[in-house]
Design a protein around this motif. Structure first.
Motif, PDB file in Angstrom:
ATOM      1  N   ALA A 107     -45.334 -33.594  95.068  1.00 31.09           N
ATOM      2  CA  ALA A 107     -45.129 -33.993  93.670  1.00 31.09           C
ATOM      3  C   ALA A 107     -44.221 -35.217  93.592  1.00 31.09           C
ATOM      4  CB  ALA A 107     -44.533 -32.841  92.879  1.00 31.09           C
ATOM      5  N   THR A 108     -44.426 -36.008  92.563  1.00 28.27           N
ATOM      6  CA  THR A 108     -43.632 -37.227  92.371  1.00 28.27           C
ATOM      7  C   THR A 108     -42.290 -36.938  91.713  1.00 28.27           C
ATOM      8  OG1 THR A 108     -44.762 -37.601  90.259  1.00 28.27           O
ATOM      9  CG2 THR A 108     -45.690 -38.668  92.213  1.00 28.27           C
ATOM     10  N   VAL A 109     -42.112 -35.717  91.217  1.00 27.32           N
ATOM     11  CA  VAL A 109     -40.842 -35.286  90.619  1.00 27.32           C
ATOM     12  C   VAL A 109     -40.510 -33.907  91.160  1.00 27.32           C
ATOM     13  CG1 VAL A 109     -41.153 -36.633  88.500  1.00 27.32           C
ATOM     14  CG2 VAL A 109     -42.030 -34.291  88.613  1.00 27.32           C
ATOM     15  N   PRO A 121     -52.627 -38.147  83.664  1.00 27.95           N
ATOM     16  CA  PRO A 121     -51.359 -38.037  84.387  1.00 27.95           C
ATOM     17  C   PRO A 121     -51.134 -36.662  85.014  1.00 27.95           C
ATOM     18  CG  PRO A 121     -50.972 -37.838  82.031  1.00 27.95           C
ATOM     19  CD  PRO A 121     -52.419 -38.183  82.188  1.00 27.95           C
ATOM     20  N   SER A 122     -50.289 -36.652  86.055  1.00 28.64           N
ATOM     21  CA  SER A 122     -49.964 -35.429  86.763  1.00 28.64           C
ATOM     22  C   SER A 122     -48.725 -35.678  87.613  1.00 28.64           C
ATOM     23  CB  SER A 122     -51.134 -35.027  87.681  1.00 28.64           C
ATOM     24  OG  SER A 122     -50.762 -33.964  88.542  1.00 28.64           O
ATOM     25  N   PRO A 123     -47.946 -34.627  87.879  1.00 27.41           N
ATOM     26  CA  PRO A 123     -46.856 -34.780  88.843  1.00 27.41           C
ATOM     27  C   PRO A 123     -47.360 -35.024  90.266  1.00 27.41           C
ATOM     28  CG  PRO A 123     -46.515 -32.854  87.466  1.00 27.41           C
ATOM     29  CD  PRO A 123     -47.906 -33.319  87.218  1.00 27.41           C
ATOM     30  N   PHE A 124     -48.641 -34.676  90.539  1.00 25.57           N
ATOM     31  CA  PHE A 124     -49.245 -35.012  91.815  1.00 25.57           C
ATOM     32  C   PHE A 124     -49.855 -36.419  91.708  1.00 25.57           C
ATOM     33  CE2 PHE A 124     -50.359 -30.358  93.131  1.00 25.57           C
ATOM     34  CZ  PHE A 124     -49.025 -30.138  93.463  1.00 25.57           C
ATOM     35  N   PRO A 125     -49.797 -37.234  92.734  1.00 18.76           N
ATOM     36  CA  PRO A 125     -50.371 -38.587  92.675  1.00 18.76           C
ATOM     37  C   PRO A 125     -51.876 -38.525  92.431  1.00 18.76           C
ATOM     38  CG  PRO A 125     -48.920 -38.356  94.581  1.00 18.76           C
ATOM     39  CD  PRO A 125     -49.120 -36.976  94.022  1.00 18.76           C
TER      40      PRO A 125
END
Length: 294
Positions: free
Chosen positions: A125-127, A21-25
């Motif tokens: 980033a997704t967040v 997992p990561s905040p980047f896709p």
């Protein structure tokens, strides 16, 4: 893709995989990345890298699934603002729980922020995230006390120290201190991207005991950067394969799988005249030493 290229890459070690997992896709998670490498290239090991968090905890949570994969997967920590920057406590936890790599500031380095103030060349980033600048030196130009404390832990555990995305002058300063301590597991990633280190500077880094890492993502014609493989060969010839590592720096949702990147870039290098023994040195022997596998 030629079976001969796959055979030349068999047993490789990828020091730079951006699985999730990561905040980047991300294209896939750490287990899926390791499984793809194991099944197609007999990949010996890989390092899961995040700019945002300690990946050792990911791997411990995934250990049941990882037990079914032949590839060993290691984690580490990047010293960006999301983990408190130059945080010896976070480094201790990461390395004492099995981490093998400490990256000095990447997206929080002044060099990175200056080169990519709007985050270009990097996914959104997704967040919501706040990136603060982290410097390894104080107002007096000397390394901050926290850096020395972090180096103590790296040296104690035999982990790999990466220069992150810092300016070449800060990298030189860090490597000089590392050399003075007798450290021999040091590396600089993609010197010709973000960092802006010239070959002569990189030769100086190798004389301090460091390795120069180049990334398949920059030279794969199907990735989003598309530099010419001949430029990579020129770097290898200038620095020497004995001081060079080839990693993927892949796993992003908009790039090919790391295995495909390795196959295409390695094939191009071999076609340009790189010796197979030199390719193996860069993808297998050198990274195996840096991770302490041999």
């Amino acid at each position: 893709m030629s079976a001969a290229v796959a055979q030349a890459l068999h047993g490789l070690v990828d020091l730079h995989c951006h699985s999730g997992p990561s905040p980047f896709p991300r294209r896939f998670d750490h287990v899926e990345a390791a499984r793809d490498g194991a099944e197609r290239l007999g990949m010996r090991a890989m390092v899961a890298k995040s700019h945002h968090h300690n990946t050792v905890m990911d791997l411990l949570a995934m250990r049941g699934r990882l037990a079914e994969v032949d590839t060993e997967v290691f984690g580490g920590i990047a010293l960006n603002s999301m983990v408190g920057g130059l945080n010896p406590h976070a480094v201790r936890m990461s390395l004492y729980m099995g981490g093998r790599v400490v990256w000095f500031p990447t997206i929080s380095s002044g060099r990175h922020i200056d080169c990519h103030p709007e985050g270009d060349h990097f996914p959104t980033a997704t967040v919501p995230l706040t990136v603060e600048r982290i410097d390894i030196t104080g107002d007096d130009g000397e390394l901050r006390p926290e850096v020395h404390e972090i180096l103590d832990v790296i040296q104690e555990t035999g982990a790999l120290m990466s220069a992150g995305h810092m300016h070449p002058e800060f990298i030189r300063q860090l490597f000089e201190v590392g050399r003075g301590r007798g450290m021999d597991r040091m590396i600089i990633s993609h010197p010709n991207f973000v960092i802006g280190a010239e070959p002569e500077q990189c030769l100086e880094f190798t004389r301090l005991g460091a390795f120069i890492e180049h990334e398949a993502v920059m030279y794969d014609p199907e990735a989003n950067m598309r530099w010419e493989p001949r430029a990579l060969l020129e770097w290898i010839e200038r620095i020497g394969p004995e001081h060079t590592v080839l990693a993927s720096d892949m796993g992003q949702h908009n790039n090919p799988k790391p295995v495909d990147g390795f196959l295409r870039v390695a094939g191009a290098l071999l076609d340009l005249g790189l010796a197979e023994k030199d390719l193996r040195l860069m993808v297998r022997d050198n990274p195996s030493f840096l991770l302490g596998l041999d």
